[in-house]
Write a protein that holds these residues in place. Structure first.
Motif, PDB file in Angstrom:
ATOM      1  N   ASP A 232      43.020  46.600  49.199  1.00 27.72           N
ATOM      2  CA  ASP A 232      42.751  47.523  50.315  1.00 27.72           C
ATOM      3  C   ASP A 232      41.468  47.155  51.062  1.00 27.72           C
ATOM      4  O   ASP A 232      40.966  47.960  51.861  1.00 27.72           O
ATOM      5  N   HIS A 233      40.976  45.930  50.806  1.00 29.88           N
ATOM      6  CA  HIS A 233      39.783  45.433  51.529  1.00 29.88           C
ATOM      7  C   HIS A 233      40.005  44.024  52.078  1.00 29.88           C
ATOM      8  O   HIS A 233      39.225  43.557  52.905  1.00 29.88           O
TER       9      HIS A 233
ATOM     10  N   HIS B 251      34.578  43.352  48.449  1.00 28.62           N
ATOM     11  CA  HIS B 251      35.164  42.987  47.150  1.00 28.62           C
ATOM     12  C   HIS B 251      36.627  42.627  47.355  1.00 28.62           C
ATOM     13  O   HIS B 251      37.161  42.771  48.457  1.00 28.62           O
TER      14      HIS B 251
ATOM     15  N   HIS C  49      31.586  48.915  40.794  1.00 24.89           N
ATOM     16  CA  HIS C  49      33.032  48.972  41.042  1.00 24.89           C
ATOM     17  C   HIS C  49      33.644  47.775  40.309  1.00 24.89           C
ATOM     18  O   HIS C  49      33.052  47.281  39.340  1.00 24.89           O
TER      19      HIS C  49
ATOM     20  N   HIS D 250      39.613  43.651  46.195  1.00 22.24           N
ATOM     21  CA  HIS D 250      40.784  44.529  46.075  1.00 22.24           C
ATOM     22  C   HIS D 250      41.651  44.496  47.339  1.00 22.24           C
ATOM     23  O   HIS D 250      41.141  44.314  48.445  1.00 22.24           O
TER      24      HIS D 250
ATOM     25  N   ASP E 287      33.074  49.897  48.096  1.00 29.34           N
ATOM     26  CA  ASP E 287      33.552  50.835  47.078  1.00 29.34           C
ATOM     27  C   ASP E 287      32.490  50.886  45.993  1.00 29.34           C
ATOM     28  O   ASP E 287      32.163  49.858  45.398  1.00 29.34           O
TER      29      ASP E 287
HETATM   30 NI    NI Z   1      38.117  48.711  45.437  1.00 29.30          NI
END
Ligand code: NI
Ligand code: MN
Length: 225
Positions: free
Chosen positions: A53-54, A49, A109, A51, A139
């Motif tokens: 942090d990915h 996804h 998520h 975000h 996530d």
């Molecule tokens: Ni996330």
């Protein structure tokens, strides 16, 4: 199959001679400061996804490696428009790559890019390669959809988020491992930020008490399947 943990939810996966990198977030993670992203090999970058942090290191690593970016339609297209190689998927679809088969499965998520633009729906991956099968949940909350996975794939390892706050917690990850019918779990998405710190010994004991093996790798550590 060899799986290396690079911190947070970032994984390196070697299948035969092919290198996969999942959700690269390394230079943004203080805890992974000893990992030099310019040394990482990637034929494919899989993204669950959008975000931060990915996806933080996707562009830098894709520039270095010319990797094919594999993700949902919106995320893959986003990188395609920027000139990167890409392969679009969506929920329920699978594709036979040169290293094995990848199926894009549901995650509960959200998935906006850091600037707020739409990143499609979040997902996870079921990867079948070299006679080993793994599930990367991404996530996600605990969801009944996980029960679909063992209907089409017998898993060897389930890679589950366990840090709570943004995803499942440990108790729910134990139930998730029942849903996907897999007793070998690699934990991810914990300890990176204050909100997702866990007690390692307690987490491992909780899984052990249910007859399950929770692996928590040091950043840079690998396992062979
Ligand atoms: Ni996330
Ligand atoms: Mn995350």
């Amino acid at each position: 199959m060899k799986i290396t943990f690079y911190g947070h939810s970032t994984l390196g996966i070697e299948i035969g001679r092919k290198h996969l990198l999942v959700d690269p977030f390394i230079t943004g993670n203080e805890k992974a400061s000893h990992i030099d992203i310019s040394t990482l090999k990637a034929d494919y970058i899989l993204i669950t996804h959008a975000h931060f942090d990915h996806i933080h290191d996707v562009e830098a690593i894709a520039k270095n490696t010319n990797a094919v970016i594999v993700s949902n339609w919106e995320i893959a297209s986003h990188y395609g428009k920027k000139g990167f190689q890409y392969h679009q998927m969506n929920h329920g679809g699978s594709w036979q790559f040169d290293f094995g088969k990848v199926k894009f499965v549901n995650a509960v998520h959200s998935s906006s890019f850091p600037d707020g633009t739409y990143g499609g729906n979040p997902g996870g991956f079921v990867i079948e390669g070299e006679h080993k099968n793994i599930y990367i949940a991404g996530d996600t909350a605990l969801t009944m959809d996980m029960k679909l996975i063992p209907m089409f794939t017998k898993l060897d390892v389930a890679i589950l988020p366990i840090g709570n706050t943004y995803t499942m917690n440990i108790d729910e990850a134990i139930i998730a491992s029942d849903f996907v019918d897999c007793d070998k779990i690699l934990g991810v998405h914990y300890d990176t930020f204050g909100y997702i710190e866990i007690n390692h010994e307690q987490a491992i004991r909780q899984f052990f008490d249910k007859g399950k093996d929770l692996m928590l790798l040091a950043i840079g550590e690998s396992i062979e399947l």
